[in-house]
Motif scaffolding. Structure first.
Motif, short mmCIF file in Angstrom:
data_model
loop_
_atom_site.label_atom_id
_atom_site.label_comp_id
_atom_site.label_asym_id
_atom_site.label_seq_id
_atom_site.Cartn_x
_atom_site.Cartn_y
_atom_site.Cartn_z
N GLU A 16 0.82 -1.22 0.00
CA GLU A 16 0.00 0.00 0.00
C GLU A 16 0.84 1.26 0.00
OE1 GLU A 16 -3.57 2.15 2.59
OE2 GLU A 16 -2.81 0.18 3.18
N LYS A 17 1.93 1.29 0.79
CA LYS A 17 2.75 2.48 0.92
C LYS A 17 4.11 2.33 0.25
CE LYS A 17 0.56 4.04 5.21
NZ LYS A 17 0.78 4.46 6.61
N VAL A 18 4.22 1.38 -0.64
CA VAL A 18 5.48 1.15 -1.35
C VAL A 18 5.21 1.11 -2.85
CG1 VAL A 18 7.40 -0.45 -1.71
CG2 VAL A 18 6.44 -0.16 0.58
N PHE A 19 6.07 1.78 -3.63
CA PHE A 19 5.94 1.70 -5.07
C PHE A 19 7.29 1.37 -5.70
CE2 PHE A 19 7.16 6.16 -4.66
CZ PHE A 19 8.03 6.34 -5.72
N LEU A 20 7.23 0.70 -6.81
CA LEU A 20 8.42 0.32 -7.57
C LEU A 20 8.23 0.81 -8.99
CD1 LEU A 20 11.11 -1.30 -7.45
CD2 LEU A 20 9.80 -3.27 -8.29
N GLN A 21 9.20 1.59 -9.46
CA GLN A 21 9.07 2.20 -10.79
C GLN A 21 10.24 1.78 -11.69
OE1 GLN A 21 9.84 6.56 -11.80
NE2 GLN A 21 7.58 6.54 -11.78
N PHE A 22 9.91 1.35 -12.89
CA PHE A 22 10.90 1.04 -13.92
C PHE A 22 10.86 2.16 -14.95
CE2 PHE A 22 9.76 -2.98 -12.00
CZ PHE A 22 10.98 -3.65 -11.88
N ARG A 23 12.03 2.67 -15.32
CA ARG A 23 12.11 3.84 -16.20
C ARG A 23 13.05 3.57 -17.37
NH1 ARG A 23 10.67 8.66 -13.86
NH2 ARG A 23 12.18 9.80 -15.16
N ALA A 24 12.66 4.07 -18.53
CA ALA A 24 13.54 4.12 -19.70
C ALA A 24 13.61 5.58 -20.15
CB ALA A 24 13.00 3.25 -20.83
N GLU A 25 14.81 6.14 -20.18
CA GLU A 25 15.00 7.55 -20.51
C GLU A 25 15.85 7.66 -21.77
OE1 GLU A 25 16.85 8.81 -16.90
OE2 GLU A 25 14.93 9.24 -15.91
N VAL A 26 15.39 8.49 -22.69
CA VAL A 26 16.09 8.69 -23.95
C VAL A 26 16.42 10.17 -24.10
CG1 VAL A 26 16.07 8.33 -26.44
CG2 VAL A 26 14.76 6.79 -24.95
N PHE A 27 17.72 10.46 -24.22
CA PHE A 27 18.16 11.84 -24.42
C PHE A 27 18.48 12.04 -25.91
CE2 PHE A 27 19.32 10.43 -20.18
CZ PHE A 27 18.74 11.41 -19.39
N ASN A 28 18.04 13.16 -26.45
CA ASN A 28 18.15 13.44 -27.88
C ASN A 28 17.47 12.31 -28.66
OD1 ASN A 28 18.75 14.51 -30.37
ND2 ASN A 28 20.97 14.29 -30.19
N LEU A 29 16.19 12.16 -28.42
CA LEU A 29 15.41 11.07 -28.99
C LEU A 29 15.52 11.00 -30.51
CD1 LEU A 29 13.26 8.80 -28.62
CD2 LEU A 29 11.51 10.59 -28.79
N ALA A 30 15.49 12.15 -31.17
CA ALA A 30 15.54 12.18 -32.63
C ALA A 30 16.95 12.00 -33.17
CB ALA A 30 14.96 13.50 -33.15
N ASN A 31 17.94 11.92 -32.28
CA ASN A 31 19.35 11.81 -32.67
C ASN A 31 19.75 12.94 -33.61
OD1 ASN A 31 21.80 10.43 -32.32
ND2 ASN A 31 21.55 9.31 -34.23
N HIS A 32 19.25 14.14 -33.30
CA HIS A 32 19.50 15.32 -34.13
C HIS A 32 20.91 15.84 -33.88
CE1 HIS A 32 18.56 18.96 -36.38
NE2 HIS A 32 19.10 19.66 -35.40
N PRO A 33 21.71 16.11 -34.91
CA PRO A 33 23.06 16.65 -34.70
C PRO A 33 23.00 18.11 -34.27
CG PRO A 33 22.60 16.48 -37.05
CD PRO A 33 21.43 15.86 -36.34
N ASN A 34 23.43 18.39 -33.05
CA ASN A 34 23.50 19.75 -32.54
C ASN A 34 24.97 20.17 -32.48
OD1 ASN A 34 20.66 20.40 -31.86
ND2 ASN A 34 20.86 18.64 -30.50
N PHE A 35 25.38 20.93 -33.49
CA PHE A 35 26.78 21.30 -33.60
C PHE A 35 27.15 22.33 -32.53
CE2 PHE A 35 25.68 20.36 -38.18
CZ PHE A 35 26.16 19.07 -38.11
N ASN A 36 28.38 22.23 -32.04
CA ASN A 36 28.80 23.06 -30.92
C ASN A 36 29.91 24.02 -31.35
OD1 ASN A 36 29.04 24.02 -28.34
ND2 ASN A 36 30.22 22.28 -27.57
N LEU A 37 31.15 23.62 -31.25
CA LEU A 37 32.27 24.51 -31.54
C LEU A 37 32.59 24.53 -33.03
CD1 LEU A 37 34.50 26.30 -30.32
CD2 LEU A 37 35.91 24.24 -30.10
N ILE A 38 32.70 25.74 -33.57
CA ILE A 38 33.03 25.94 -34.98
C ILE A 38 34.34 26.71 -35.05
CG2 ILE A 38 32.28 26.95 -37.17
CD1 ILE A 38 29.40 26.69 -36.10
N GLY A 39 35.28 26.22 -35.85
CA GLY A 39 36.57 26.89 -35.97
C GLY A 39 36.42 28.33 -36.42
N ARG A 40 36.97 29.26 -35.65
CA ARG A 40 36.73 30.68 -35.91
C ARG A 40 38.01 31.49 -36.07
NH1 ARG A 40 37.84 33.76 -31.79
NH2 ARG A 40 38.31 32.84 -29.77
#
Length: 265
Positions: A214-238
C-alpha cells in the motif's frame, strides 16, 4: 619581453527580453508547461576566461583594451530565441483509470506514464579572430587578439560570410573566403558578429509504476536523451589562420538511452 595582464572592472552589459508562458496544471493525467523567450544580451566585457585559456579556441579578448566601447556587441551567451516545452501524461489504462480498468488488459497496460522535454534555441554568437600579431600591437605570437578585415565585393560592400542553410556543411559552416588579414590597423570585423548552430533537442521518458504494498511503489524507467538523434553542432573553428577555420569541430551528445529502477516508501 614581459607581459602584464590587467583586469579592470569597467565593462557594461544589459539584457532585455519578452517572455510568454503557458501552463496546464495536472488534470486527468496530463500536464503541460511551455515557455518562450525572445531576448537580447549586449555587453562589452572581454571574454578572457573562456575555456582554452588565452590562446584557446573560444577566447576573444578586445583588440584595443583602451577602447572597450568598440567591443560593444551581442554577449557570447546571447540566445535570441528559446522555447522549452515539457509534458507529462499518465496513460488512461488500469485500475482507477477511465479505460481498461479491469482484467488482464488493466494488469498489462496500467501504471504507464510518458513525459518529454523539447528545447528549441537559436545559436550563440562568436567572434572571428586572427592568431598571432600581424599588426604589431604586442599581443604575442600565440595570442588570439586581432580580428580580420572583411573582403570587399566589386561594389565596395563587405562580402557576406553567412552561407544559405542549404550550402552549409560540417566542412564549411560559413564562407571562409570572406575574411582577410588586416594590415597596419585593427580589423573591421566586429565582436560576436557570427551566429553558431541552433539547438533542437527532445528528451523523453517512459515509466511504469507498481504498488506491491500500500505504501510502497516500484518504478521502472527508460529515458532517452536526444530522442531524434539530431546533430547539434557546438564549436566551430573561428580563427582565420588555423586549419580548423570554418569547420565544425564537435557536437553535443547523440542519442543516449538509460534504464533505471526507483523504489519509494
Amino acid at each position: 619581453m614581459t607581459t602584464i595582464n590587467y583586469f579592470p572592472h569597467s565593462a557594461q552589459s544589459n539584457y532585455h527580453a519578452l517572455t510568454a508562458r503557458e501552463e496546464r496544471r495536472f488534470h486527468a493525467g496530463f500536464s503541460l508547461l511551455s515557455s518562450f523567450t525572445f531576448s537580447k544580451a549586449i555587453s562589452n566585457a572581454p571574454q578572457y576566461r573562456n575555456s582554452g585559456g588565452i590562446t584557446g579556441s573560444e577566447n576573444s579578448p578586445p583588440q584595443n583594451s583602451f577602447d572597450l566601447a568598440a567591443d560593444r556587441s551581442l554577449a557570447y551567451f546571447n540566445a535570441k530565441l528559446r522555447w522549452v516545452t515539457s509534458a507529462v501524461y499518465d496513460l488512461p489504462f488500469g485500475k482507477d483509470r477511465p479505460m481498461l480498468s479491469q482484467g488482464p488488459a488493466a494488469a498489462i497496460l496500467g501504471g504507464w506514464q510518458v513525459s518529454g522535454i523539447l528545447q528549441l534555441q537559436s545559436g550563440y554568437p562568436y567572434t572571428i579572430d586572427y592568431k598571432g600579431d600581424p599588426i604589431n600591437i604586442g599581443g604575442g605570437s600565440g595570442g588570439i587578439l586581432v580580428r580580420p578585415n572583411y573582403v570587399l565585393a566589386s561594389n565596395g560592400a563587405p562580402v557576406d560570410p553567412n552561407l544559405p542553410s542549404g550550402q552549409r556543411s560540417t566542412a564549411e559552416w560559413f564562407n571562409t573566403a570572406a575574411f582577410v588579414q588586416p594590415v597596419y590597423s585593427f580589423g573591421n570585423v566586429g565582436r560576436n558578429t557570427m551566429n553558431g548552430a541552433s539547438l533542437s533537442n527532445l528528451d523523453a521518458t517512459i515509466s511504469r509504476t507498481f504498488h506491491p504494498l500500500e505504501k510502497v511503489f516500484l518504478q521502472f524507467r527508460a529515458e532517452v536523451f536526444n530522442l531524434a538523434n539530431h546533430p547539434n553542432f557546438n564549436l566551430i573553428g573561428r580563427v582565420v589562420n588555423d586549419p580548423t577555420f570554418g569547420i565544425v569541430q564537435n557536437q553535443l551528445p547523440p542519442r543516449q538511452v538509460q534504464f533505471g529502477v526507483k523504489l519509494g516508501f
